[in-house]
Design an enzyme around this catalytic site. Sequence first.
Site, PDB file in Angstrom:
ATOM      1  N   GLY A  84      -9.713  10.211   8.029  1.00 42.85           N
ATOM      2  CA  GLY A  84      -8.122  10.323   8.030  1.00 42.85           C
ATOM      3  C   GLY A  84      -7.786   9.280   8.693  1.00 42.85           C
ATOM      4  N   LYS A  96     -10.305   5.545  -4.119  1.00 38.79           N
ATOM      5  CA  LYS A  96      -9.480   5.682  -3.225  1.00 38.79           C
ATOM      6  C   LYS A  96     -10.377   4.830  -1.653  1.00 38.79           C
ATOM      7  CE  LYS A  96      -5.803   6.186  -1.124  1.00 38.79           C
ATOM      8  NZ  LYS A  96      -4.448   6.732  -1.198  1.00 38.79           N
ATOM      9  N   LYS A 100      -9.757   2.973   1.933  1.00 35.26           N
ATOM     10  CA  LYS A 100      -8.520   2.198   2.870  1.00 35.26           C
ATOM     11  C   LYS A 100      -9.214   0.799   3.130  1.00 35.26           C
ATOM     12  CE  LYS A 100      -6.352   5.925   3.684  1.00 35.26           C
ATOM     13  NZ  LYS A 100      -4.967   6.344   2.956  1.00 35.26           N
ATOM     14  N   ASN A 102      -1.859   1.082   3.974  1.00 34.84           N
ATOM     15  CA  ASN A 102      -1.238   1.898   4.935  1.00 34.84           C
ATOM     16  C   ASN A 102       0.098   1.314   5.775  1.00 34.84           C
ATOM     17  OD1 ASN A 102      -4.257   2.859   4.404  1.00 34.84           O
ATOM     18  ND2 ASN A 102      -2.509   4.905   4.818  1.00 34.84           N
ATOM     19  N   GLU A 104       3.880   7.744  -0.071  1.00 37.15           N
ATOM     20  CA  GLU A 104       4.142   8.143   1.073  1.00 37.15           C
ATOM     21  C   GLU A 104       5.095   8.272   2.329  1.00 37.15           C
ATOM     22  OE1 GLU A 104       0.149   7.321   1.684  1.00 37.15           O
ATOM     23  OE2 GLU A 104       0.397   7.749   3.903  1.00 37.15           O
ATOM     24  N   ASP A 151       5.415  12.114  -1.884  1.00 39.78           N
ATOM     25  CA  ASP A 151       5.299  12.942  -0.369  1.00 39.78           C
ATOM     26  C   ASP A 151       5.684  14.336  -0.983  1.00 39.78           C
ATOM     27  OD1 ASP A 151       3.040  13.087   2.128  1.00 39.78           O
ATOM     28  OD2 ASP A 151       4.582  14.422   1.884  1.00 39.78           O
ATOM     29  N   HIS A 193       0.945  11.379  -3.455  1.00 40.35           N
ATOM     30  CA  HIS A 193       0.080  11.588  -2.278  1.00 40.35           C
ATOM     31  C   HIS A 193      -0.313  12.652  -1.335  1.00 40.35           C
ATOM     32  CE1 HIS A 193       0.224  11.567   2.901  1.00 40.35           C
ATOM     33  NE2 HIS A 193      -0.610  10.393   2.241  1.00 40.35           N
ATOM     34  N   GLU A 207      -4.018  12.935  -5.788  1.00 40.20           N
ATOM     35  CA  GLU A 207      -4.579  12.154  -5.065  1.00 40.20           C
ATOM     36  C   GLU A 207      -5.699  14.041  -4.480  1.00 40.20           C
ATOM     37  OE1 GLU A 207      -2.994  10.163  -1.647  1.00 40.20           O
ATOM     38  OE2 GLU A 207      -5.045   9.251  -0.924  1.00 40.20           O
TER      39      GLU A 207
END
Lengths: 434, 434
Positions: free
Chosen positions: B22, B218, B220, B250, B303, B326, B353, B384
């Site tokens: 995460g 996806k 990051k 993010n 999100e 979200d 999200h 997702e």
Amino acid sequence: MPRIVALTTRDVRARTSRHLDGSDAAHADPDYSAAYAILTTDHVDGLQGHGFTFTIGRGNDLVCAAIDALAHHVVGRDLDEITGDMAGWWRSLTSDSQLRWLGPEKGVIHLATAAIVNAVWDLWAKTAGLPVWQLVASLTPEQLVSTLDLRYLSDVLDRDRALDLLRDARPGLDVRASSLQQTGIPAYITSAGWLGYPDDKVQQLCRDMYADGWRSFKTKVGISVAADQHRCRIMRDELGDDVQLMVDCNQVWDVPQAIEWMRQLDGFDLRWIEEPTSPDDVLGHAAIRRALQPTGIRVATGEHVANRVVFKQLLQAEAIDYLQADACRVGGLNEVITILLMARVFDVPVCCHAGGIGLCEYVQHIAAIDHVVVGAPLTDRTTEYASHLHEHFLHPARIERGAYVVPTAPGYSAELHPESYESLLYPTGSEWRS
Amino acid sequence: MPRIVALTTRDVRARTSRHLDGSDAAHADPDYSAAYAILTTDHVDGLQGHGFTFTIGRGNDLVCAAIDALAHHVVGRDLDEITGDMAGWWRSLTSDSQLRWLGPEKGVIHLATAAIVNAVWDLWAKTAGLPVWQLVASLTPEQLVSTLDLRYLSDVLDRDRALDLLRDARPGLDVRASSLQQTGIPAYITSAGWLGYPDDKVQQLCRDMYADGWRSFKTKVGISVAADQHRCRIMRDELGDDVQLMVDCNQVWDVPQAIEWMRQLDGFDLRWIEEPTSPDDVLGHAAIRRALQPTGIRVATGEHVANRVVFKQLLQAEAIDYLQADACRVGGLNEVITILLMARVFDVPVCCHAGGIGLCEYVQHIAAIDHVVVGAPLTDRTTEYASHLHEHFLHPARIERGAYVVPTAPGYSAELHPESYESLLYPTGSEWRS
């Protein structure tokens, strides 16, 4: 410079709902409250930093809990370690890698941030022996910009632009300060126009306040067009045509409804409509402003605007005529000063939100910073005032002939009398036991 | 219909930070957490409603406390009293005359609202013996619209428009439902691309997931241009050019920085850049989208978008190509459905999200509602998925060949195994004692 050794929270509430003081179309029964962050230090004189955020009752405990959750960012730190990189410190609060999920930079966690940030400014100013506005005025442009986190703003305000603005405002700073101390800070009063007040009380309050020197008034609206017209008529009849009159519906309308409703309040020479719709609706405010331009009624908002990014867009979209930042809705004085600078870029007057409990004590400093340090003119600026709850403050805001007297006591004017911390403590203080 | 006799909160946290599951550019060490609202009823079978909101660790206790603060709006009420005027009931939560000051409709208090609202949907669906998406599909357009608070939306979506959309989608509803149950819900996977993972782990995960049937991935980004190019190259090399690849920074960039940075990630055939800047910056997203159009990289966000009013503006300003609502950042399923309808008005694909803990379990219902009830096509939509923590759920999301299997168990799929409520309980559960 002192070291911060502890943070204590205080859940302080006044039972204002008993007399409908503060009542409006969205908040029928507010109990004006403050979630306090009190910083204890190892200073030889026992200096403390007092900061709070304002709420209207239920949930004040949640903000106190959020302050506790953020406390590790301030406890155990030397004050000069924080003030030496205040932008970095500020970002450590707002970007806490887990807590930021609860915002980011909005709601409970940002309100809590404000209380802590404002407490640090209070402590810093007390350490310097200056009221906060004068501490800010004593910093060089470079020092002041180093306190500001300009993240997300570089499309309208980067470091260079901020420095230019502050350097341009240097000449005349001392003259503006002296002059403001003589004239006071232009203000308007909200206390005659709470929505829950009966007609005769409104009339009497208008009469008394006019006699006290007030020439700028605001009333709550948003019940029905007929009721709002009635309220405006009462106040205009009582006050005459030479005073300023503003109205505030506290977010209760949709965009088309706001336009239609306000067109029916044309004819009372209203200076602004405040919070005509959701505080998140930047484009909605822009649409309302465009539609109302033929009436001359201008658009104001800000007390529920969460952060500098939303203010940036209100300015970019030409959505507002008056910017009403709140001293603790955004993340404390650092973010407020950032917003003052952006407003200066767009030449939009800042007229801070106040009232509540303690907000008047904060905003007098902000208005002084805006004029003295940022160099904004006084023209078409006015700072809100409401007349209750000042008796609880160690250094309450003072009004003379409808203007704030520039504060002189060291600090950010946030500290309560020890007995008020006791009596207003929720739910065990005497205010709540009776 | 049952009566709700009590609300219990549960502060549930998984120690995902141990392995950097995460992790991203803004959240280095998330502990995926859920603040649960569990509604106990007088139903003869002991039916309960389970709803949660997702957080990433610290502060989950604040959301639990906020759920408690809102509990009086649901405890003691008959379920059919709530569902009979669900829009009115929803507004009673979001417009609580004192608690709304803490938002309004954003941050901790809105996250808490979502947990309660989703728990009511879970209870309602269990009472009906249907998964939530099928309960929603069983409502008439009039019934469904009566659950939605359309306040602040009338400039783009009023009651009549909402009814028209739902009525237009009626023909073929059953066919779409059957078809979706056969094909599954198109999905993409985030689990190979957490920022903290070393190269060889990313490569191996890509290889394994491709073998499992995944064709949409996806990663990051947001550390440095060079590091991001490296990550994209690794994934493209491993996956080939026929899979979809998206990137997500993010929120770490300013607007000009996002544009400049993403231009340097051109060449990897990226489908979208997700959260390129502050989630509050509607106009910033619009500027980024315009600037990136020549590259073919599209813009996605949602999100961290607080509520329907901000989504309205993202759509009005043509700021996004993909809307990533979200399930519990906004005020639960009612507000999500409102957002689905607005996205349909603007013909912008919704790609919810998910990930976290439990979000995948929620969003499979939302994607089904979007296609089956709202009538959105499946084209260019993808939901997702992240592969961890599903083992804690009584009815976990299931994936087959890179698509969600449409859920069949009654309720909103939010309920945990009793032993998981115990083991993940913070801070006393076994997850935290070790």
